[in-house]
Design an enzyme around this catalytic site. Structure first.
Site, mmCIF file in Angstrom:
data_model
loop_
_atom_site.group_PDB
_atom_site.id
_atom_site.type_symbol
_atom_site.label_atom_id
_atom_site.label_comp_id
_atom_site.label_asym_id
_atom_site.label_seq_id
_atom_site.Cartn_x
_atom_site.Cartn_y
_atom_site.Cartn_z
ATOM 1 N N ASP A 182 0.791 -1.240 0.000
ATOM 2 C CA ASP A 182 0.000 0.000 0.000
ATOM 3 C C ASP A 182 0.820 1.286 0.000
ATOM 4 O O ASP A 182 0.252 2.377 0.055
ATOM 5 C CB ASP A 182 -0.966 0.002 1.191
ATOM 6 C CG ASP A 182 -2.086 -1.005 0.998
ATOM 7 O OD1 ASP A 182 -2.657 -1.035 -0.095
ATOM 8 O OD2 ASP A 182 -2.370 -1.767 1.942
ATOM 9 N N ASP A 205 -6.428 -3.955 -6.769
ATOM 10 C CA ASP A 205 -6.122 -2.663 -6.130
ATOM 11 C C ASP A 205 -4.659 -2.256 -6.344
ATOM 12 O O ASP A 205 -4.312 -1.075 -6.337
ATOM 13 C CB ASP A 205 -6.358 -2.720 -4.611
ATOM 14 C CG ASP A 205 -7.514 -3.585 -4.172
ATOM 15 O OD1 ASP A 205 -7.866 -4.526 -4.903
ATOM 16 O OD2 ASP A 205 -8.046 -3.340 -3.087
HETATM 17 N N1 GLY Z 1 -7.393 -2.440 -0.607
HETATM 18 C C1 GLY Z 1 -8.064 -1.251 -0.801
HETATM 19 C C2 GLY Z 1 -9.528 -1.361 -0.885
HETATM 20 O O1 GLY Z 1 -10.167 -1.806 0.038
HETATM 21 O O2 GLY Z 1 -10.075 -0.971 -1.874
#
Ligand code: GLY
Length: 400
Positions: free
Chosen positions: A115, A180
């Protein structure tokens, strides 16, 4: 009146009507930003009182702050301050952005998840874009180096989650990569541009190419999680974590894919990425089950519609991505963009000043399968909305 005179009169009239239309649209955009700014100023005061970053509301409707030792959403709050600085030129937003991003600067060394792109590009990345502060650039480079430690060239992807603890450990995955993760590539492309070192962009391109190959179905909806064999790069499974089912299309996942491939095209001008973004946009815009206001249910295949929560965060990410895609594509996305932006600005989704614990937007979803953050405000829904509003303001609507 002669034919020529009539023609000139008609042309003048059309010109006048178009000018009036665009002036009204400009005023509406300005007032939406100014309304959002007032609400966000209240949220910023709450954050200053606690010296913490607001994330969402808990099940009791109380503020849920971002975790101090790391939270994937921590970059969005200072990032929103940067967008308000860009939109208003008011220095107080720059001061707030710098103060809140400093709270997590040392997370640039973390190598335990993917992230870092979200966290550091939305905060320090916007800060560098707007101020050219060299110290911010250094933070971005360190964060990109940490992120690169998770890249495996045999798989051709950055690993999203470690599988040694938490709920991820229960799933039997070895090398999970989630859609993501496309959002972390912008940091790599940007750092490559800033340093002239193509190691970052080479990894980003490989990740995008592997994702393009394995993450999508024939209709261009995407799986959430692809698990790889880290020794030979083979696909072990295609599953979901935050969607309704393994074979469903989780709404925010589609939005992340659209945004991610649009960014890949911005940096590479590779037509394959533009095609991919256009096909994902086509899936999202033309999905028959989405309500008329363009705000999707949390999963395109959610079973109990119309009694399913919407996900406003998916809509804000989509709107922002479409505004950028509109610049590159021969297809016009004007009407889809206007529809989503008008819906978001309505009382249905925008909180009244002083309500919603001072978040701008209502009705987002974090993760239904985990029972977390259902029908709540989310700091990233506000972030991508402010980004979309900033982009929308300067969008040439009449270009196509
Ligand atoms: N991992 C980021 C989201 O929940 O979209």
């Amino acid at each position: 009146m002669k034919f020529n005179q009539t023609l000139i009169l008609l042309l003048c009239l059309t010109f006048f009507i178009n000018c009036k239309k665009s002036t009204e649209a400009e005023i509406k955009k300005e007032s939406t930003i100014s309304k959002a700014e007032k609400q966000f100023a209240l949220l910023t005061k709450d954050a200053e009182d606690q010296n913490r970053i607001p994330r969402t509301l808990d099940a009791q409707g109380q503020m849920h702050w971002a975790h101090k030792n790391f939270d994937w959403t921590e970059g969005f709050f200072p990032g929103s301050c940067w967008y308000l600085f860009e939109a208003t030129k008011d220095k107080k937003w720059q001061i707030a952005a710098e103060k809140f991003q400093a709270l997590f600067e040392d997370h640039k060394y973390l190598t335990t998840n993917h992230d870092l792109g979200f966290v550091f590009n939305c905060s320090y990345g916007n800060g560098y874009r707007l101020t050219k502060n060299e110290a911010f650039k250094k933070v971005m480079i360190t964060a990109a180096d940490s992120l690169l430690t998770r890249f495996n060239p045999t798989v051709g992807c950055i690993k999203s989650w470690d599988v040694t603890n938490g709920w991820q450990k229960e799933r039997g995955w070895e090398y999970p990569v989630i859609i993501d993760n496309m959002m972390n590539l912008e940091l790599l492309f940007e750092v490559s541009k800033l340093t002239g070192n193509t190691t970052y962009s080479d990894a980003a391109k490989m990740h995008a190419n592997t994702t393009l190959k394995n993450h999508f179905r024939e209709d261009y909806s995407s799986y959430h999680v692809i698990d790889y064999n880290p020794e030979n790069g083979a696909v072990r499974s295609k599953q979901t974590a935050q969607g309704f089912a393994h074979e469903s299309a989780w709404a925010r996942g589609q939005a992340w894919g659209l945004y991610g491939f649009t960014v890949c095209y911005r940096y590479t001008k590779d037509i394959a990425y533009l095609n991919q973004a256009e096909q994902i946009a086509n899936f999202i815009i033309n999905y028959k089950g989405t309500p008329k206001d363009g705000i999707p249910y949390w999963d395109y295949n959610a079973p109990n519609t119309p009694n399913e929560p919407r996900d406003v965060s998916a809509a804000t990410i989509t709107a922002s991505a479409l505004i950028e895609l509109n610049k590159y594509s021969k297809t016009s996305y004007n009407s889809a963009i206007d529809k989503i932006m008008n819906s978001l600005a309505s009382d249905v989704y925008t909180a009244k000043l002083g309500e919603n614990k001072h978040f701008i937007l209502k009705h987002s979803v974090g993760s239904i399968p985990h029972g977390n953050e259902i029908d709540v405000p989310l700091n990233y829904a506000d972030y991508y909305y402010l980004e979309a509003l900033t982009r929308y303001k300067s969008m040439e609507l009449n270009k196509k």
